[in-house]
Every structure is written in structure tokens, then in C-alpha cells.
Design an enzyme around this catalytic site. Structure first.
Site, PDB file in Angstrom:
ATOM      1  N   LYS A 124      10.627  -5.847 -12.154  1.00  0.00           N
ATOM      2  CA  LYS A 124      11.162  -6.869 -11.460  1.00  0.00           C
ATOM      3  C   LYS A 124      10.558  -7.031 -10.061  1.00  0.00           C
ATOM      4  O   LYS A 124      10.793  -6.356  -9.174  1.00  0.00           O
ATOM      5  CB  LYS A 124      12.877  -6.664 -11.193  1.00  0.00           C
ATOM      6  N   GLU A 181      10.702   4.897  -3.506  1.00  0.00           N
ATOM      7  CA  GLU A 181       9.647   4.861  -2.593  1.00  0.00           C
ATOM      8  C   GLU A 181       9.887   3.750  -1.256  1.00  0.00           C
ATOM      9  O   GLU A 181      10.032   2.729  -1.494  1.00  0.00           O
ATOM     10  CB  GLU A 181       8.401   4.432  -3.051  1.00  0.00           C
ATOM     11  N   CYS A 215       3.927   0.472   4.356  1.00  0.00           N
ATOM     12  CA  CYS A 215       4.907   1.300   4.697  1.00  0.00           C
ATOM     13  C   CYS A 215       4.578   2.533   5.325  1.00  0.00           C
ATOM     14  O   CYS A 215       5.227   3.136   6.143  1.00  0.00           O
ATOM     15  CB  CYS A 215       5.464   1.549   3.219  1.00  0.00           C
ATOM     16  N   GLU A 227      11.958   0.758  11.425  1.00  0.00           N
ATOM     17  CA  GLU A 227      10.495   0.187  10.848  1.00  0.00           C
ATOM     18  C   GLU A 227      10.713  -1.134  11.240  1.00  0.00           C
ATOM     19  O   GLU A 227      11.532  -1.990  10.904  1.00  0.00           O
ATOM     20  CB  GLU A 227      10.642   0.291   9.382  1.00  0.00           C
TER      21      GLU A 227
HETATM   22  P1  NAD Z   1      13.609  -4.876  -0.116  1.00  0.00           P
HETATM   23  O1  NAD Z   1      14.334  -3.248  -0.196  1.00  0.00           O
HETATM   24  O2  NAD Z   1      14.203  -5.906   0.668  1.00  0.00           O
HETATM   25  O3  NAD Z   1      13.303  -5.432  -1.675  1.00  0.00           O
HETATM   26  C1  NAD Z   1      12.600  -4.819  -2.330  1.00  0.00           C
HETATM   27  C2  NAD Z   1      13.143  -5.062  -3.960  1.00  0.00           C
HETATM   28  O4  NAD Z   1      14.361  -4.773  -3.966  1.00  0.00           O
HETATM   29  C3  NAD Z   1      12.754  -6.568  -4.248  1.00  0.00           C
HETATM   30  O5  NAD Z   1      12.196  -6.890  -5.313  1.00  0.00           O
HETATM   31  C4  NAD Z   1      14.042  -7.173  -4.044  1.00  0.00           C
HETATM   32  O6  NAD Z   1      14.319  -8.315  -4.786  1.00  0.00           O
HETATM   33  C5  NAD Z   1      14.936  -6.203  -4.722  1.00  0.00           C
HETATM   34  N1  NAD Z   1      16.348  -5.875  -4.311  1.00  0.00           N
HETATM   35  C6  NAD Z   1      16.863  -6.509  -2.959  1.00  0.00           C
HETATM   36  N2  NAD Z   1      18.215  -6.386  -3.064  1.00  0.00           N
HETATM   37  C7  NAD Z   1      18.395  -5.822  -4.082  1.00  0.00           C
HETATM   38  C8  NAD Z   1      19.712  -5.226  -4.808  1.00  0.00           C
HETATM   39  N3  NAD Z   1      21.023  -5.000  -4.053  1.00  0.00           N
HETATM   40  N4  NAD Z   1      19.741  -4.500  -5.749  1.00  0.00           N
HETATM   41  C9  NAD Z   1      18.401  -4.196  -6.561  1.00  0.00           C
HETATM   42  N5  NAD Z   1      17.179  -4.743  -6.056  1.00  0.00           N
HETATM   43  C10 NAD Z   1      17.194  -5.422  -5.083  1.00  0.00           C
HETATM   44  O7  NAD Z   1      12.149  -4.465   0.515  1.00  0.00           O
HETATM   45  P2  NAD Z   1      11.051  -5.462   0.908  1.00  0.00           P
HETATM   46  O8  NAD Z   1      11.442  -6.222   2.094  1.00  0.00           O
HETATM   47  O9  NAD Z   1      10.559  -6.375  -0.211  1.00  0.00           O
HETATM   48  O10 NAD Z   1       9.978  -4.569   1.223  1.00  0.00           O
HETATM   49  C11 NAD Z   1       9.719  -3.804   2.504  1.00  0.00           C
HETATM   50  C12 NAD Z   1      10.287  -2.440   2.341  1.00  0.00           C
HETATM   51  O11 NAD Z   1       9.323  -1.853   1.349  1.00  0.00           O
HETATM   52  C13 NAD Z   1       9.662  -1.660   3.857  1.00  0.00           C
HETATM   53  O12 NAD Z   1      10.841  -0.655   4.036  1.00  0.00           O
HETATM   54  C14 NAD Z   1       8.533  -0.931   3.322  1.00  0.00           C
HETATM   55  O13 NAD Z   1       8.365   0.354   4.080  1.00  0.00           O
HETATM   56  C15 NAD Z   1       8.814  -0.537   1.923  1.00  0.00           C
HETATM   57  N6  NAD Z   1       7.678  -0.157   0.998  1.00  0.00           N
HETATM   58  C16 NAD Z   1       7.646   1.337   0.608  1.00  0.00           C
HETATM   59  C17 NAD Z   1       6.515   1.702   0.082  1.00  0.00           C
HETATM   60  C18 NAD Z   1       6.316   3.279  -0.312  1.00  0.00           C
HETATM   61  O14 NAD Z   1       5.480   3.458  -1.122  1.00  0.00           O
HETATM   62  N7  NAD Z   1       7.000   4.020  -0.006  1.00  0.00           N
HETATM   63  C19 NAD Z   1       5.546   0.819  -0.282  1.00  0.00           C
HETATM   64  C20 NAD Z   1       5.619  -0.579  -0.090  1.00  0.00           C
HETATM   65  C21 NAD Z   1       6.732  -1.091   0.549  1.00  0.00           C
END
Ligand code: NAD
Length: 496
Positions: A190, A265, A299, A398
């Protein structure tokens, strides 16, 4: 395609976008939703709509998992070599289409095209790495115990689910699914609703090169609908989530209720500790390079720069010079060094943290505010350097944009304490020419990863993952990651 961009798009991209509204891809074919709910895909560099994707319902997500589950036994039963050769064909095909996938990614995620090409190559390298590694795994391990014949056997789990964020859409798919597929699992991906195009392209390409139907499935839609449905699905055998801590908690709760093993992650607030024996200009250049890479939407970025008091002024002067000269532009413009942030909401988040930080007493040393790019109404912001007390919202939370927070330290102990004063635990770096100090500080920083005289370093074979608010469950990119995708059965026969 519904827009007239002043961009040189490859003909293959035009053809791909002409399929819009782009359905999900499940079981080797298009998988449209029944109710016609669509999500717009916007080019962050121009603000123009480039496509639409389908927002799947809970029942449709459940059906996709059933299809992945049904494809599992045959995929798992393939001889290792046969499975490997199919996956290597996919790696080759992705490499051959690198420029196409990079352009899709650049247009969709606002990523500088050359950086997007690097992400695609990283996907290829990751897939090849895990395929090779999986060929070396000893599936049966004899155990030397008294009075019994005993061994363990490793087998894949079944249909594994993956939820990805928008910052590294294609690269993270590679990090996530490669070990799962190589071990013999099927996958349901997804992608983030803002950046689903490269995932759909991948699923179509997998079909084209002969990956069996149902092995790689892509389900699209909003987080609250499609994402939530996937994390609540009871048939998935493992869940891997990459994204924010806030959503990570929801996914972890859902998996906890269903007793599905989950890997998270999450975000970070990394520190860079800069000692007074470094080449100050070169270090400033490396850190400004890191914070402006993919517009700071990384991240593991170093967003807290802790600089020895004796070089602080010189360091800040170099940063000012470097940050003011970053060429901001559309990600497909070869002249651009930094593109937009992914969407207007993220833009508001970045600008909002700047305002809140200043309201709490931070000084804006460089940049700040939105940036103007001639000819494009994208989500552009200036590289920004804030300074002041670390007890400031902009130094603690962040931001996920090109915003760093700088402060001075006096002693090594102070620097380590400042670095560790955070809820996060993803990645930090230490910059010094004193090898003993570098090793000592690197091991004293409480996080999943410490880098020395570099930031954002990823090596296949070195585990990468977060602790505390930055994640749990083991991380990615290493032998251990592959092992996560085998379950183990112990077999025991008592000897008379
Ligand atoms: P997000 O948590 O808003 O969304 C991530 C994913 O989760 C998307 O596909 C979104 O559609 C889905 N999602 C949203 N609400 C959901 C729910 N209620 N249930 C299940 N899935 C849901 O994150 P983002 O804004 O897309 O990405 C930024 C974040 O990702 C930052 O905090 C960043 O640090 C983190 N990140 C971490 C790593 C790592 O390896 N640690 C890598 C990349 C990004």
C-alpha cells in the site's frame, strides 16, 4: 494526461499516465474499485494534477489479501533457483526502465530526477542483494541435543503486508519487499496516496517479466481507508509499516489485536555532533547537502546540528553561504538542486514549525518562509537554519523539511547528552578527526544508527532501523531482515 507541463516527459510516461484513473494491480491484473472513489495525484513541482488513483474499500483490500494468500503456496514451493531467477529478471527490467521509473517518481514525489534515478538503482541493488543472500540460507539446521534428534526448519510466512510513506516511494518498496519475496512470501503493497504511481508501474512490470500473478500486489488509496483496512486485516502474516509515529501507533495497535508480527520504521530528529578539529567548510557542505537532499524529507536526517563553540561562528557563516545558494526548482529541471515538498499540507507543516520555533525564541539565521520558482506554482520552501535553545519545539519535533536547528556545545559529555535528549532514536552522526573520540561518541549516542564523518549512509548488509519513537521490530537491509521473513519450526524426535 490532463495537464500541459513545460517539461520534457518521456513518451512512456505519457502512455502510462494516459491510463488514469490508474487502478490498483492485484492478481496480475488491474484491480479497480467498485464505488469510483478516486484520489488526485498532483505534481508537487507545479501543483497540477497528473493522474488519479483508486481509493479501495475495506472489502477490496481484504480481497487483495485473499489473492496474495492464494498465490503463496505455489510461489513458496518454487525451487529457490527458479524464484531467484524470476526476481533477478525483475531487477534487470527495473534497471532497464530506470529513466522511466525515475521520471515517474520525480513527477509524483517532487524528487530531483537524478536522485530518483539513484533510488531506482538502489531498488535494483537491494533486490539483487536479498536474492543472493536467500540462496545462502540454510533452511534446515540440525541441533545437537542429548537423547533427541532435533532440527529447525525455516519457511516463508505467507501474504505479507507493507504500508509505505511518500518520501522514498520506490526505494522503500525495494527495501521492504525484496527480503520477503526472496524468502518465498507474497506481498501486498500500500503506497502513500500522494505517491502511488511508481508502485503501480512496478506491479505492471512484474506481470510483464513473468512474476506469477498474485505474488506482487499493489493496493492504493487513502490511509484512513485502504491503509487502515490493510493493517486491520486478519489474514496477513506480517506487517511492515514505514511512516510517522502517529500512524505507526495505529498500525501497531491493529496488528497487536490480531497478533500479527509488525515492524515499524518511523520518524527521527537526528543530531550531528561537530567537533572543533574538522574541516569546517567541508562539514558545513556535507550537512547542508544532507538537509537539502530531497528537500529535507528524510527520516534519518541530521536536523539538530550541535557544533563546538570554538568553530560555531565559522560553521554558521559557511552554512549561510551554502544554503542561500541552493538552486530551488522543478524536480525535472536539470538545473535544480532542491525541489518542492510533497504537498501543500507538508508545506504548511514546515512553515508552521518555523513560526512556532520563532515564537518560542529561536533565531532564524538563514532562509525561512516559502520560495518562489518562476513558472511553477509548486510547494517550494527555502532552506532554513534556526538557532537557540534545544528546548524549542523546532528542535524537539520532526519537521520533515529543509530546516536545521543549530546550537553550540562546550564539552564532549555535553554534546552526547544534548544528542540523547530526544524521544526519537533513528540516526546521528559525529564529525571529528580524532578516531578514538569518533568511535566513543558513535557508541554513546542512543539510536539505531551512528555515522562517522558522514550522514545518511546505507550499506547492504548493515542493519538500519530505529528505536524508541523511531521504530521497533528489527529494521531493514541486513541478514536479520531476511530472517524476519522466515518462520521457524522446531522438529524433535525422542530417541529410545
Ligand atoms: P504517514 O504516517 O502519514 O503515512 C504513511 C503511510 O501510512 C501512508 O501510506 C498512509 O496512507 C498510511 N496511513 C495513514 N493513515 C493510516 C491509518 N490510519 N492506518 C494505516 N495506514 C495509514 O507518513 P508520511 O507522512 O507518508 O511519511 C513521513 C513519515 O515517515 C515521517 O515521520 C518519516 O520520518 C517517516 N519515515 C521513516 C522511515 C524510516 O525508515 N524510519 C523512512 C521514511 C519515512
Amino acid at each position: 494526461m490532463s495537464v500541459t507541463l513545460q517539461l520534457n516527459l518521456l513518451p512512456e510516461i505519457e502512455a502510462f499516465l494516459d491510463q488514469s484513473p490508474l487502478p490498483s494491480f492485484v492478481g496480475g491484473k488491474n484491480f479497480p474499485n467498485a464505488d469510483g472513489n478516486l484520489v488526485a495525484t498532483i505534481d508537487p513541482g507545479s501543483g497540477q494534477q497528473i493522474a488519479e488513483i483508486h481509493d479501495l474499500s475495506e472489502a477490496e483490500i481484504d480481497r487483495a489479501v485473499e489473492i496474495a494468500d492464494a498465490a503463496f503456496p505455489a510461489w513458496a514451493a518454487l525451487p529457490q533457483q527458479e524464484r531467484s531467477s524470476i526476481l533477478l529478471k525483475l531487477a534487470d527490467a527495473v534497471e532497464q526502465r530506470k529513466s522511466i521509473i525515475a521520471q515517474i517518481e520525480s513527477l509524483d514525489a517532487g524528487k530531483i530526477e537524478a536522485q530518483a534515478a539513484g533510488d531506482v538503482q538502489n531498488f535494483v541493488d537491494t533486490l539483487r542483494y536479498f536474492v543472493e543472500l536467500s540462496g545462502k540460507v540454510e533452511k534446515r539446521t540440525k541441533l545437537d541435543v542429548e537423547g533427541h534428534e532435533a532440527w529447525t526448519v525455516k519457511q516463508p510466512w505467507g501474504a505479507c503486508a507493507f504500508i509505505f510513506p511518500w518520501n522514498f516511494p520506490f526505494l522503500l518498496i525495494g527495501w521492504g519487499i525484496s527480503p520477503a519475496l526472496a524468502a518465498g512470501n507474497t506481498v501486498v503493497i500500500k503506497p502513500a496516496e500522494d505517491t502511488s504511481l511508481s508502485a503501480i508501474y512496478l506491479a505492471q512490470l512484474a506481470k510483464e517479466v513473468g512474476v506469477p500473478d498474485g505474488v506482487i500486489n499493489v493496493v492504493t488509496g487513502r490511509g484512513a481507508t485502504a491503509g487502515s483496512a490493510l493493517s486491520n486485516n486478519k489474514q496477513i502474516k506480517r506487517m511492515s509499516f514505514t511512516g510517522s509515529p502517529e500512524v505507526g501507533r495505529l498500525v501497531g495497535e491493529a496488528c497487536g489485536r490480531n497478533l500479527v508480527p509488525v515492524k515499524l520504521e518511523l520518524g527521527g530528529k537526528g543530531a550531528a555532533l561537530v567537533f572543533d578539529d574538522v574541516d569546517v567548510k567541508a562539514t558545513a557542505k556535507a550537512l547542508v547537502g544532507a538537509i537539502t537532499f530531497h528537500t529535507g524529507q528524510v527520516c534519518c536526517d541530521a536536523t539538530r546540528w550541535l557544533v563546538h563553540q570554538d568553530i560555531y561562528d565559522e560553521f554558521v557563516a559557511h552554512c549561510r553561504d551554502l544554503m542561500q545558494n541552493v538552486k530551488i526548482g522543478h524536480p525535472l529541471d536539470p538545473e535544480s538542486q532542491m525541489g518542492p515538498v510533497v504537498n501543500p499540507k507538508q508545506c504548511q507543516r514546515v512553515l508552521g514549525y518555523q513560526a512556532k520555533g520563532k515564537a518560542e525564541g529561536a533565531e532564524c539565521l538563514v532562509g525561512g518562509g516559502p520560495a518562489k520558482v518562476d513558472g511553477y506554482e509548486g510547494n517550494y520552501v527555502n532552506p532554513t537554519l534556526l538557532a537557540g535553545s534545544l528546548d524549542n519545539v523546532a528542535a524537539r519535533e520532526e519537521i520533515f523539511g529543509p530546516v536545521a536547528y543549530v546550537t553550540a556545545f562546550e564539552t564532549e559529555e555535553d554534546a552526547i547528552a544534548m544528542a540523547n535528549d530526544t524521544d526519537y532514536g533513528l540516526a546521528n552522526s559525529v564529525w571529528t578527526n580524532d578516531k578514538d573520540r569518533a568511535d566513543r561518541v558513535a557508541e554513546s549516542m542512543v539510536a539505531g544508527n551512528s555515522w562517522i564523518n558522514a550522514h545518511n549512509v546505507f550499506v547492504h548488509g548493515v542493519p538500519y532501523g530505529g528505536i524508541n519513537k523511531s521504530g521497533m521490530g528489527g529494521g531493514v537491509l541486513s541478514v536479520e531482515t531476511l530472517m524476519d521473513y522466515y518462520r521457524s519450526t522446531s522438529v524433535v524426535r525422542p530417541l529410545a
